[in-house]
Design a protein around this motif. Structure first.
Motif, PDB file in Angstrom:
ATOM      1  N   UNK A   1      -4.690   4.108  -2.649  1.00 55.51           N
ATOM      2  CA  UNK A   1      -5.790   3.750  -1.746  1.00 55.51           C
ATOM      3  C   UNK A   1      -6.390   2.412  -2.130  1.00 55.51           C
ATOM      4  N   UNK A   2      -6.484   2.148  -3.432  1.00 62.59           N
ATOM      5  CA  UNK A   2      -6.977   0.840  -3.892  1.00 62.59           C
ATOM      6  C   UNK A   2      -6.078  -0.282  -3.373  1.00 62.59           C
ATOM      7  N   UNK A   3      -4.763  -0.076  -3.464  1.00 65.28           N
ATOM      8  CA  UNK A   3      -3.827  -1.096  -2.989  1.00 65.28           C
ATOM      9  C   UNK A   3      -4.019  -1.348  -1.494  1.00 65.28           C
ATOM     10  N   UNK A   4      -4.143  -0.261  -0.733  1.00 59.33           N
ATOM     11  CA  UNK A   4      -4.284  -0.403   0.720  1.00 59.33           C
ATOM     12  C   UNK A   4      -5.613  -1.046   1.097  1.00 59.33           C
TER      13      UNK A   4
ATOM     14  N   UNK B   1       9.490  -0.205  -1.498  1.00 58.56           N
ATOM     15  CA  UNK B   1       9.398  -1.630  -1.847  1.00 58.56           C
ATOM     16  C   UNK B   1       9.107  -2.482  -0.618  1.00 58.56           C
ATOM     17  N   UNK B   2       9.701  -2.131   0.514  1.00 58.82           N
ATOM     18  CA  UNK B   2       9.405  -2.847   1.757  1.00 58.82           C
ATOM     19  C   UNK B   2       7.931  -2.698   2.108  1.00 58.82           C
ATOM     20  N   UNK B   3       7.416  -1.471   1.983  1.00 60.30           N
ATOM     21  CA  UNK B   3       5.999  -1.225   2.282  1.00 60.30           C
ATOM     22  C   UNK B   3       5.089  -1.949   1.294  1.00 60.30           C
ATOM     23  N   UNK B   4       5.463  -1.940   0.037  1.00 60.73           N
ATOM     24  CA  UNK B   4       4.664  -2.616  -0.984  1.00 60.73           C
ATOM     25  C   UNK B   4       4.608  -4.116  -0.718  1.00 60.73           C
TER      26      UNK B   4
ATOM     27  N   UNK C   1      -6.330  -4.442   3.110  1.00 64.06           N
ATOM     28  CA  UNK C   1      -6.897  -4.247   4.431  1.00 64.06           C
ATOM     29  C   UNK C   1      -6.036  -3.387   5.335  1.00 64.06           C
ATOM     30  N   UNK C   2      -5.283  -2.443   4.746  1.00 61.45           N
ATOM     31  CA  UNK C   2      -4.384  -1.581   5.515  1.00 61.45           C
ATOM     32  C   UNK C   2      -4.845  -0.131   5.427  1.00 61.45           C
ATOM     33  N   UNK C   3      -4.701   0.607   6.530  1.00 60.84           N
ATOM     34  CA  UNK C   3      -5.018   2.032   6.529  1.00 60.84           C
ATOM     35  C   UNK C   3      -3.854   2.853   5.987  1.00 60.84           C
ATOM     36  N   UNK C   4      -2.643   2.469   6.343  1.00 65.87           N
ATOM     37  CA  UNK C   4      -1.433   3.151   5.887  1.00 65.87           C
ATOM     38  C   UNK C   4      -0.412   2.106   5.465  1.00 65.87           C
ATOM     39  N   UNK C   5       0.563   2.546   4.668  1.00 65.58           N
ATOM     40  CA  UNK C   5       1.605   1.621   4.243  1.00 65.58           C
ATOM     41  C   UNK C   5       2.759   1.550   5.241  1.00 65.58           C
ATOM     42  N   UNK C   6       2.826   2.488   6.166  1.00 66.67           N
ATOM     43  CA  UNK C   6       3.897   2.496   7.158  1.00 66.67           C
ATOM     44  C   UNK C   6       3.712   3.639   8.134  1.00 66.67           C
ATOM     45  N   UNK C   7       4.720   3.849   8.973  1.00 65.47           N
ATOM     46  CA  UNK C   7       4.667   4.898   9.994  1.00 65.47           C
ATOM     47  C   UNK C   7       5.950   5.711  10.022  1.00 65.47           C
TER      48      UNK C   7
END
Length: 269
Positions: free
Chosen positions: A226-229, A39-42, A233-239
């Motif tokens: 991938x559509x969401x990212x 949820x934080x990443x979303x 404009x993001x490559x990944x949702x987190x690290x």
């Protein structure tokens, strides 16, 4: 990158095995933790979040998955308490989103409530699969069936795509995914599910089309994330997971395949 990916994968699977067989509650708590991090990443991907409290969606997702868990397992008093807590957060969230203004409401409300169902509901199905009791997929076998089918699809697509991939599967959504990779993932999923069920002595011809279907659904789940990212404009949702990215990067396929598998198992078994 590959060493990190393999190393974190081995560590994650070892931890997962321990949690799965530690019991229903420990595994549910892991699902709840994944829901909160997801949820934080979303929230970071949302197009209009500047007037939001970033803790509200994780808190609402957490109360949602706990309400589902209580309603499935515990007494009516705890169910009522969970629902009251959830509805309180729900009201607070609505007030925060609209900020007593109509501006942007058609965008803000749907994307946030979709995130609630996508994450809280999606991760809860992992707990339902872990506790699935119908033979021959009882004792967490249903969960491992889905994990193997899904992650084999991801792994096969990654390595076959790198080695043989030429024609893109969905170039506008995910430029690195190829048709050869998708086919490799489907084949590896069929192979590993067959080996898994043969080892357990529960192989059925039915598992072949079922594994194929779950692998295909997992590809759709990956493409959806991938559509969401891409839209954000993001490559990944987190690290948080070395070599893999965020929780949504690692579990995006399962958020589609787990609910699909649960209802298929209910219907077929």
């Amino acid at each position: 990158m590959l060493i990190k990916r393999v190393g974190s994968g081995i560590a994650g699977i070892s931890f997962l095995i321990a949690i799965v067989y530690a019991g229903s509650l420990p595994f549910f708590l892991l699902s709840a933790l994944l829901t909160v991090v997801g949820a934080v990443e979303y929230h970071r991907l949302l197009p209009s979040k500047e007037d939001d409290n970033q803790l509200l969606l994780p808190a609402l997702s957490l109360t949602f998955i706990f309400a589902l868990y209580f309603s499935a397992r515990l007494s009516s008093g705890l169910i009522l308490a969970a629902l009251v807590l959830f509805l309180s957060f729900f009201l607070l969230y609505i007030l925060q989103i609209i900020n007593f203004s109509y501006e942007g409401i058609l965008l803000k409300l749907p994307v946030r409530f979709f995130g609630l169902i996508y994450l809280g509901g999606g991760f809860f199905f992992l707990s339902l699969l872990r506790d699935f009791s119908a033979a021959p997929l009882a004792q967490a076998r249903a969960l491992w069936f889905v994990l193997i089918a899904t992650w084999a699809s991801d792994t096969g697509a990654y390595f076959v795509g790198r080695a043989l991939g030429r024609k893109k599967l969905a170039p506008k959504i995910s430029p690195n995914k190829t048709i050869a990779g998708a086919l490799g993932g489907l084949m590896l999923s069929l192979l590993l599910v067959s080996i898994y069920t043969l080892i357990l002595g529960i192989f059925r011809p039915l598992w072949i089309p079922l594994a194929f279907l779950l692998a295909a659904v997992s590809i759709l789940g990956d493409l959806f994330a991938s559509c969401l990212k891409r839209d954000a404009g993001a490559d990944d949702t987190g690290e948080i997971i070395p070599g893999h990215g965020g929780v949504l990067d690692r579990f995006d396929s399962l958020l589609f395949s787990a609910p699909s598998a649960y209802f298929l198992f209910l219907f077929l078994l």
